[in-house]
Write a protein that holds these residues in place. Structure first.
Motif, PDB file in Angstrom:
ATOM      1  N   LYS A   1      71.182 124.395  -6.165  1.00  0.00           N
ATOM      2  CA  LYS A   1      70.067 123.474  -5.958  1.00  0.00           C
ATOM      3  C   LYS A   1      69.402 123.796  -4.630  1.00  0.00           C
ATOM      4  CE  LYS A   1      68.825 118.637  -5.238  1.00  0.00           C
ATOM      5  NZ  LYS A   1      69.313 117.263  -5.052  1.00  0.00           N
TER       6      LYS A   1
ATOM      7  N   TYR B   1      66.589 123.843  -9.370  1.00  0.00           N
ATOM      8  CA  TYR B   1      67.969 123.949  -9.786  1.00  0.00           C
ATOM      9  C   TYR B   1      68.160 125.236 -10.590  1.00  0.00           C
ATOM     10  CZ  TYR B   1      67.844 118.903  -8.853  1.00  0.00           C
ATOM     11  OH  TYR B   1      67.678 117.670  -8.275  1.00  0.00           O
TER      12      TYR B   1
ATOM     13  N   MET C   1      61.271 123.628 -17.172  1.00  0.00           N
ATOM     14  CA  MET C   1      62.459 124.436 -17.397  1.00  0.00           C
ATOM     15  C   MET C   1      62.067 125.871 -17.706  1.00  0.00           C
ATOM     16  SD  MET C   1      64.879 121.865 -19.621  1.00  0.00           S
ATOM     17  CE  MET C   1      65.375 120.257 -18.981  1.00  0.00           C
TER      18      MET C   1
ATOM     19  N   HIS D   1      63.918 123.414 -13.241  1.00  0.00           N
ATOM     20  CA  HIS D   1      65.219 123.989 -13.558  1.00  0.00           C
ATOM     21  C   HIS D   1      65.040 125.429 -14.031  1.00  0.00           C
ATOM     22  CE1 HIS D   1      67.451 119.922 -14.340  1.00  0.00           C
ATOM     23  NE2 HIS D   1      66.527 119.795 -13.400  1.00  0.00           N
TER      24      HIS D   1
END
Length: 255
Positions: free
Chosen positions: A8, A20, A211, A245
């Motif tokens: 992170k 992340y 993502m 992410h």
């Protein structure tokens, strides 16, 4: 599910260099993780719509196939899930190069989702007009022509990563990279076929989760450069008001 590495960096308002990092064993593990995450987010919404912007490419195709399988197809609240597209080639939806065609074959044909919940990008001879139409649809669903902080357009935006550092259809050297106002625009890559529609940086940024889903050893170097080096790749300029992410397989994660 155990990961090989979790990292992170940064806080809210992540850029693509931060966020992340989750490294999983292989592309199958990536698909399983993402499918369970989407189910979790859908349940977390407690009956409110879940808006997802889908990515094209072979890596997310595994996810769509899993979501369309018996393991997930009947567990997902499809009547509350709205599927959008991050980009699209200006080819018919029946063409094998169409992102919509891939999603239809791998997912839509296997689930009971209302027709009104699927939002393909229109394909027209005039890509600028097509972009206007899709932006108008997004604005109608969002309920405003202006993106508001704290009111994300999308719950989840899935993105891939090209070997040249592009993501969605935000290609190096294309004018769309400078777009500040539009939510949807178009591009003509110099080294890839077809004109393309794409979500812009501002539309992607209005999200709860972005993502990046990347697999394969061939992507390990570009991931390092996008995340760790000061190079002007389009993907390095991705921002979100929520969380970013990186979902990688071990080959793409490298060291």
């Amino acid at each position: 599910m155990m990961s090989d590495k979790i990292e992170k960096n940064g806080d809210k308002g992540h850029t693509a260099q931060t966020g992340y990092v989750l490294v999983l064993s292989d592309a199958t593990a990536q698909a399983e993780y993402l499918a369970s995450s989407i189910l979790h987010h859908a349940e977390e919404k407690q009956g409110e719509p879940l808006r997802i912007a889908l990515s094209g490419g072979s890596t997310p195709k595994r996810l769509y196939e899993l979501l369309g399988s018996s393991e997930y197809a009947d567990r997902m609240p499809w009547d509350k899930i709205h599927l959008f597209f991050g980009d699209e080639r200006m080819v018919p939806h029946t063409d094998s190069d169409s992102n919509f065609h891939m999603v239809k074959e791998s997912l839509l044909a296997h689930i009971d989702i209302p027709f009104r919940n699927v939002h393909p990008m229109p394909v027209l001879d005039d890509p600028a007009k097509a972009a206007e139409i899709y932006q108008a649809e997004l604005q109608a669903i969002y309920g405003s022509k202006t993106l508001e902080k704290g009111k994300p357009l999308f719950d989840i935006v899935l993105l891939g990563l090209g070997g040249d550092g592009h993501t969605a259809s935000l290609f190096p050297g294309t004018p769309v990279l400078q777009e500040k106002d539009k939510w949807v625009s178009w591009s003509q890559p110099s080294d890839a076929p077809h004109k393309r529609m794409t979500l812009t940086y501002s539309a992607i940024a209005s999200s709860r989760f972005v993502m990046f889903v990347v697999s394969g050893e061939s992507k390990a170097q570009i991931i390092r450069e996008v995340r760790d080096e000061d190079k002007p790749y389009p993907s390095a300029a991705i921002k979100t008001e929520g969380e970013l992410h990186w979902i990688l397989d071990r080959a793409a994660g490298g060291e």
